[in-house]
Scaffold this active site. Sequence first.
Site, PDB file in Angstrom:
ATOM      1  N   GLU A   4      -5.790  -4.700  10.524  1.00  0.00           N
ATOM      2  CA  GLU A   4      -4.825  -3.618  10.709  1.00  0.00           C
ATOM      3  C   GLU A   4      -5.168  -2.835  11.971  1.00  0.00           C
ATOM      4  OE1 GLU A   4      -2.683  -2.576   6.811  1.00  0.00           O
ATOM      5  OE2 GLU A   4      -4.369  -1.238   7.029  1.00  0.00           O
ATOM      6  N   GLY A  35       1.927   2.670  10.771  1.00  0.00           N
ATOM      7  CA  GLY A  35       2.868   3.782  10.627  1.00  0.00           C
ATOM      8  C   GLY A  35       3.516   4.219  11.926  1.00  0.00           C
ATOM      9  N   HIS A  66      -9.842   0.969   4.450  1.00  0.00           N
ATOM     10  CA  HIS A  66      -8.608   1.239   5.204  1.00  0.00           C
ATOM     11  C   HIS A  66      -8.934   2.227   6.325  1.00  0.00           C
ATOM     12  CE1 HIS A  66      -4.629   2.657   6.260  1.00  0.00           C
ATOM     13  NE2 HIS A  66      -4.148   1.563   5.688  1.00  0.00           N
ATOM     14  N   SER A  80       2.961  -1.720  10.526  1.00  0.00           N
ATOM     15  CA  SER A  80       4.410  -1.731  10.785  1.00  0.00           C
ATOM     16  C   SER A  80       5.069  -3.081  10.509  1.00  0.00           C
ATOM     17  CB  SER A  80       4.702  -1.245  12.212  1.00  0.00           C
ATOM     18  OG  SER A  80       4.275   0.089  12.386  1.00  0.00           O
ATOM     19  N   GLU A  87      -7.463   4.715   7.388  1.00  0.00           N
ATOM     20  CA  GLU A  87      -7.269   6.127   7.036  1.00  0.00           C
ATOM     21  C   GLU A  87      -8.486   6.654   6.278  1.00  0.00           C
ATOM     22  OE1 GLU A  87      -3.364   5.685   5.250  1.00  0.00           O
ATOM     23  OE2 GLU A  87      -2.560   5.268   7.235  1.00  0.00           O
ATOM     24  N   ASN A 147       0.871  -1.175   0.000  1.00  0.00           N
ATOM     25  CA  ASN A 147       0.000   0.000   0.000  1.00  0.00           C
ATOM     26  C   ASN A 147       0.908   1.226   0.000  1.00  0.00           C
ATOM     27  OD1 ASN A 147      -1.809   2.034   0.469  1.00  0.00           O
ATOM     28  ND2 ASN A 147      -2.411   1.354   2.529  1.00  0.00           N
ATOM     29  N   TRP A 148       1.094   1.789  -1.195  1.00  0.00           N
ATOM     30  CA  TRP A 148       2.036   2.914  -1.307  1.00  0.00           C
ATOM     31  C   TRP A 148       1.448   4.209  -0.734  1.00  0.00           C
ATOM     32  CZ3 TRP A 148       3.948   1.989  -7.069  1.00  0.00           C
ATOM     33  CH2 TRP A 148       4.767   0.853  -7.091  1.00  0.00           C
ATOM     34  N   LYS A 149       0.173   4.185  -0.411  1.00  0.00           N
ATOM     35  CA  LYS A 149      -0.528   5.380   0.102  1.00  0.00           C
ATOM     36  C   LYS A 149      -0.278   6.561  -0.845  1.00  0.00           C
ATOM     37  CE  LYS A 149      -0.488   3.419   4.681  1.00  0.00           C
ATOM     38  NZ  LYS A 149      -0.577   3.601   6.124  1.00  0.00           N
ATOM     39  N   GLY A 166       4.575   1.623   4.885  1.00  0.00           N
ATOM     40  CA  GLY A 166       5.896   2.270   4.802  1.00  0.00           C
ATOM     41  C   GLY A 166       6.988   1.392   4.199  1.00  0.00           C
TER      42      GLY A 166
HETATM   43  P1  PGA Z   1       2.416   0.611   7.741  1.00  0.00           P
HETATM   44  O1  PGA Z   1       0.972   0.773   7.051  1.00  0.00           O
HETATM   45  O2  PGA Z   1       3.024  -0.661   7.203  1.00  0.00           O
HETATM   46  O3  PGA Z   1       3.180   1.835   7.300  1.00  0.00           O
HETATM   47  O4  PGA Z   1       2.196   0.562   9.211  1.00  0.00           O
HETATM   48  C1  PGA Z   1       0.141  -0.334   6.823  1.00  0.00           C
HETATM   49  C2  PGA Z   1      -1.143   0.124   6.207  1.00  0.00           C
HETATM   50  O5  PGA Z   1      -1.659   1.190   6.578  1.00  0.00           O
HETATM   51  O6  PGA Z   1      -1.698  -0.552   5.318  1.00  0.00           O
END
Ligand code: PGA
Length: 250
Positions: A167, A173, A95, A212, A97, A9-11, A234
């Site tokens: 998640e 993150g 997600h 993470s 977010e 997931n490159w966001k 990340g």
């Molecule tokens: P992260 O994000 O690996 O940076 O913690 C995971 C995600 O939000 O899918």
Amino acid sequence: MRGSLVVANWKMHGCRASVSDLVVGLKAELDDDIQAAVVVCPPYLFISQVADALSGTAIQWGSQNLSEQAEGAYTGEIAAPMLAEAGCQFAIVGHSERRLLYAESDQQVAAKFAAAQGVGLTPILCVGESLQQRNSGEALDWIERQLQAVIDAVGMGAFAEAVVAYEPIWAIGTGKTATPEQAQEVHAHIRQVLAKADPVLAEALQILYGGSVKADNAAQLFAKADIDGALVGGASLNVAEFAAICRAAV
Ligand code: PGA
């Protein structure tokens, strides 16, 4: 059909040049000895670039979100048929977010799940609790509610062509990964909740862990019975790190 799956997931990161470096690097690193299926989810604007670079390889691609509407006057939205036409095979839905920053409700997430499946995309349904919910002992109930909202809307049969990602919000993150035991407890619970509706489908479903995940903690997570891969934020922006995570998934 469990097998393992690692999703990047490159966001909202990258530019044409960095995306080019990433795909060139991934093609070089992810060779035949990778057993996991690998999917990258770039920002919408780079999906065509990724499709051009990765078509003909074993690496698949998907979107980080989609509209629940098929087309129309929805300024700024991207519809499922557009993603299918761009060769996407997966779509992340729900997600945290999106749920938190863009107020997506359980019902909207369920509608996105259905919209993805309507054009043959495999939804990757994200669920997970906040730190406060975990500390007050509500995590499992909360996740059950998130799952139930989707089961109610689309039926358990729809999970035959879907992936679930656990998640925990407090691990995203933050560098604070759930311990393999904490993650396994929730993954087993997710499988149990779904098994109440259909034990065979629940057993076959891939349940990914996200939060993470790094090269140095991936193998311990993947060793757990109900953890079938990872959704990686990340660390997926670093080719060597992401490739090491993919290699750890067997
Ligand atoms: P992260 O994000 O690996 O940076 O913690 C995971 C995600 O939000 O899918």
